[in-house]
Design an enzyme around this catalytic site. Structure first.
Site, PDB file in Angstrom:
ATOM      1  N   ASN A  99      42.341  23.122  -0.972  1.00 27.53           N
ATOM      2  CA  ASN A  99      42.737  21.994  -0.123  1.00 27.53           C
ATOM      3  C   ASN A  99      42.933  20.693  -0.890  1.00 27.53           C
ATOM      4  O   ASN A  99      43.415  19.728  -0.351  1.00 27.53           O
ATOM      5  CB  ASN A  99      41.708  21.780   0.996  1.00 27.53           C
ATOM      6  N   ARG A 159       0.803  -1.221   0.000  1.00 30.09           N
ATOM      7  CA  ARG A 159       0.000   0.000   0.000  1.00 30.09           C
ATOM      8  C   ARG A 159       0.840   1.278   0.000  1.00 30.09           C
ATOM      9  O   ARG A 159       0.319   2.363  -0.194  1.00 30.09           O
ATOM     10  CB  ARG A 159      -0.965  -0.012   1.208  1.00 30.09           C
TER      11      ARG A 159
HETATM   12  C1  UD1 Z   1      -1.925  -6.900  10.987  1.00 33.18           C
HETATM   13  C2  UD1 Z   1      -2.881  -7.859  11.714  1.00 33.18           C
HETATM   14  C3  UD1 Z   1      -4.157  -7.113  12.066  1.00 33.18           C
HETATM   15  C4  UD1 Z   1      -3.827  -5.891  12.902  1.00 33.18           C
HETATM   16  C5  UD1 Z   1      -2.790  -5.009  12.223  1.00 33.18           C
HETATM   17  C6  UD1 Z   1      -2.320  -3.945  13.185  1.00 33.18           C
HETATM   18  C7  UD1 Z   1      -2.454 -10.086  10.784  1.00 33.18           C
HETATM   19  C8  UD1 Z   1      -2.960 -11.144   9.863  1.00 33.18           C
HETATM   20  N1  UD1 Z   1      -3.194  -8.970  10.845  1.00 33.18           N
HETATM   21  O1  UD1 Z   1      -2.554  -6.531   9.778  1.00 33.18           O
HETATM   22  O2  UD1 Z   1      -5.045  -7.954  12.780  1.00 33.18           O
HETATM   23  O3  UD1 Z   1      -5.012  -5.139  13.148  1.00 33.18           O
HETATM   24  O4  UD1 Z   1      -1.632  -5.778  11.832  1.00 33.18           O
HETATM   25  O5  UD1 Z   1      -1.397  -3.054  12.602  1.00 33.18           O
HETATM   26  O6  UD1 Z   1      -1.460 -10.279  11.431  1.00 33.18           O
HETATM   27  N2  UD1 Z   1       5.017  -8.971   7.659  1.00 33.18           N
HETATM   28  C9  UD1 Z   1       6.041  -9.863   7.485  1.00 33.18           C
HETATM   29  N3  UD1 Z   1       5.863 -10.922   6.649  1.00 33.18           N
HETATM   30  C10 UD1 Z   1       4.687 -11.152   6.014  1.00 33.18           C
HETATM   31  C11 UD1 Z   1       3.651 -10.233   6.197  1.00 33.18           C
HETATM   32  C12 UD1 Z   1       3.836  -9.156   7.041  1.00 33.18           C
HETATM   33  O7  UD1 Z   1       7.124  -9.705   8.057  1.00 33.18           O
HETATM   34  O8  UD1 Z   1       4.604 -12.160   5.291  1.00 33.18           O
HETATM   35  C13 UD1 Z   1       5.240  -7.816   8.552  1.00 33.18           C
HETATM   36  C14 UD1 Z   1       5.116  -6.501   7.828  1.00 33.18           C
HETATM   37  O9  UD1 Z   1       6.369  -6.098   7.324  1.00 33.18           O
HETATM   38  C15 UD1 Z   1       4.599  -5.570   8.925  1.00 33.18           C
HETATM   39  C16 UD1 Z   1       3.840  -6.492   9.858  1.00 33.18           C
HETATM   40  O10 UD1 Z   1       4.261  -7.806   9.558  1.00 33.18           O
HETATM   41  O11 UD1 Z   1       5.672  -4.965   9.629  1.00 33.18           O
HETATM   42  C17 UD1 Z   1       2.327  -6.378   9.706  1.00 33.18           C
HETATM   43  O12 UD1 Z   1       1.968  -6.737   8.385  1.00 33.18           O
HETATM   44  P1  UD1 Z   1       0.830  -6.001   7.582  1.00 33.18           P
HETATM   45  O13 UD1 Z   1       0.726  -6.632   6.252  1.00 33.18           O
HETATM   46  O14 UD1 Z   1       1.003  -4.555   7.646  1.00 33.18           O
HETATM   47  O15 UD1 Z   1      -0.442  -6.448   8.456  1.00 33.18           O
HETATM   48  P2  UD1 Z   1      -1.830  -5.705   8.569  1.00 33.18           P
HETATM   49  O16 UD1 Z   1      -2.627  -5.973   7.359  1.00 33.18           O
HETATM   50  O17 UD1 Z   1      -1.624  -4.301   8.954  1.00 33.18           O
HETATM   51 CA    CA Z   2       0.113  -2.914   9.035  1.00 32.81          CA
END
Ligand code: UD1
Ligand code: CA
Length: 475
Positions: free
Chosen positions: A404, A27
């Site tokens: 310099n 995003r």
């Molecule tokens: C996640 C939570 C959601 C919560 C939200 C809060 C899950 C499924 N959902 O959603 O319930 O409300 O955070 O901010 O966990 N990441 C990895 N590897 C991956 C996917 C993600 O390391 O395969 C890391 C991302 O870099 C990030 C974090 O995990 O730092 C969260 O991932 P993101 O995809 O942003 O999750 P959300 O959709 O925000």
């Molecule tokens: Ca997130």
């Protein structure tokens, strides 16, 4: 009878922290990993790492994947090497899969693991301590940090039964219209019993809208297995907001800036002519009665003393400035030191450990690099001082250049006390001008000038030796 104090056995377990930072962050619409985007002058991931360190964990495990190398070096900018352990998630298959990447490093030991997201930078150590205490006090398999939001769109929702008992977390994309009405959301921050976490993760299946392994499914699996899952409802929703888009990033930047400026006004006694048009890093310190004009940027670990004046268009990064200093319009000051009662600018550039001693001044279009200007010395117009040491009460005339660089190496220029460098002098380094000497306008100085001597010409030759001096050592 005194109250019996019983420590929960969990309170003696060591603490590990796991930071999720492997995702691209679709995003953000960027070629750069989300956690590398800058907030308040440094990568998102470093904000979370600093907070994690404040909890004094045994280890901080960072899950890297997308642009792993860059993320690792950003982490190592803030954390000591032996405190961190990196695990690589080869494919970004979801948050559950990300945690699995650290199984080798974590599983098996009787520890508490706290999970943080690399994209939730404003979380405070104090809040995490409360969560940890809560987890240790109630002793469940998992404690989820939740908040209530006016607009919960995008977050996982906390589903509870009629009695208010926690059931599960449902992601926005998998939620029914009724579930979407729930305003209590999962912050993505949790404490787990490490062994129970990994046992439950084995059972997570990618059966959802996104085809991902959700870490959030672990909560439901634990509940179904008869384990206790607690919810710690926090009151400050902004602290746990995640950054998902560039609009979120800009909003956070603004929030941090407003907070820093407000605190400096209310607690620090600093005047901002227009607070909405000043950028101040949350790490900066500014003394009272200092006045800051619009469009000034103060970045990094900058320290500014009392009663200074910073005029518009100036940027100061990682520098230290004394008291009663006037910085006129449009100056760039990086990694430099300015002592009290100095004047700088307009349009001056100080960099790479430039040092201005007390009461000295640099003026219009003067660049000072890796150089030291002694007390009450001045370089007021169109001058380059690079790799130079200038003594006290010396005046550098307009258009002076320290030459310099010979095309291969940088060389030093030394100008001693009470020297008058004539306008448009070229000082061909390495070269030294002795105390009390004078160079004529337009001189090209290629050889050392002895003390109390006038040199002039191209190349400069000795024209005169001075003898008489007053009590101040001046002629
Ligand atoms: C996640 C939570 C959601 C919560 C939200 C809060 C899950 C499924 N959902 O959603 O319930 O409300 O955070 O901010 O966990 N990441 C990895 N590897 C991956 C996917 C993600 O390391 O395969 C890391 C991302 O870099 C990030 C974090 O995990 O730092 C969260 O991932 P993101 O995809 O942003 O999750 P959300 O959709 O925000
Ligand atoms: Ca997130």
């Amino acid at each position: 009878m005194p109250n019996e104090i019983r420590l929960n056995p969990l309170s003696e377990q060591p603490l590990d922290i796991l930071v999720l930072a492997a995702g691209l962050g679709t995003r953000m619409k960027s070629g750069k990993a989300k956690v590398l985007h800058q907030l308040a002058g440094r990568p998102l991931i470093t904000h979370v790492c600093r907070t994690a360190r404040a909890l004094e964990p045994r280890k901080i495990h960072v899950i890297v994947g997308y642009q792993a190398e860059q993320v690792e070096s950003a982490v190592l900018e803030t954390l000591e090497r032996d405190l961190v352990s990196f695990s690589k998630q080869e494919q970004q298959l979801g948050t559950g899969d990300a945690v699995m990447a650290a199984r080798q490093a974590l599983a098996g030991s009787p520890a508490t693991v706290m999970i943080l997201s690399g994209d939730v930078p404003l979380i405070r150590a104090e809040t995490l301590r409360l969560l940890l205490n809560n987890h240790r006090q109630y002793g469940g398999a998992c404690t989820v940090l939740s908040v209530r939001l006016e607009n919960p769109t995008g977050y996982g929702r906390m589903v509870r039964d009629e009695q208010g008992r926690f059931l599960r977390i449902v992601e926005q994309k998998d939620a029914t219209p009724e579930e979407k009405q729930i305003r209590e959301i999962n912050s993505g921050i949790y404490c787990f019993d490490t062994r129970k976490l990994f046992a439950a993760l084995e059972l997570v299946k990618p059966q959802n809208q996104q085809g991902e392994y959700y870490l959030t499914d672990v909560a439901q699996i634990l509940v179904a297995g008869g384990e206790q899952v607690n919810v710690f409802l926090h009151t400050d929703p902004r602290e746990v907001s995640g950054i998902n888009t560039r609009a979120d990033l800009a909003e956070f930047e603004n929030l941090l800036r407003r907070n820093a400026v407000r605190q400096l006004m209310l607690d620090g006694g600093v005047t901002f002519i227009d607070p909405s048009r000043t950028y101040v890093s949350p790490e900066a310190e500014i003394g009272r009665d200092t006045i800051i004009y619009p469009d000034v940027q103060i970045e990094g670990q900058t320290i500014i003393g009392e009663d200074c004046e910073l005029r518009s268009g100036t940027r100061i990064t990682d520098s230290r400035i004394g008291h009663h200093v006037k910085i006129k319009d449009h100056c760039l000051i990086v990694d430099s030191d300015i002592e009290s009662h100095c004047a700088v600018g307009p349009f001056a550039h100080l960099r790479m450990n430039a040092f201005l001693a007390e009461g000295s001044a640099v003026g219009n279009f003067v660049e000072v690099k890796k150089s030291r200007l002694g007390r009450r010395s001045k370089a007021m117009h169109l001058t380059y001082l690079g790799d130079a040491t200038v003594g006290e009460k010396t005046n550098i005339g307009a258009g002076t250049v320290t030459c310099n660089y010979d095309g291969r190496q940088k060389h030093q220029t030394v100008i001693e006390d009470n020297v008058k460098i004539g306008s448009d002098t070229m000082l061909v380094a390495p070269v030294k001008v002795g105390h009390g000497s004078v160079t004529g306008a337009g001189s090209v100085v290629t050889k050392d000038v002895p003390p109390d001597t006038l040199v002039a010409g191209v190349p400069a030759v000795i024209r005169k030796r001075f003898t008489e001096r007053n009590d101040d050592g001046e002629r």
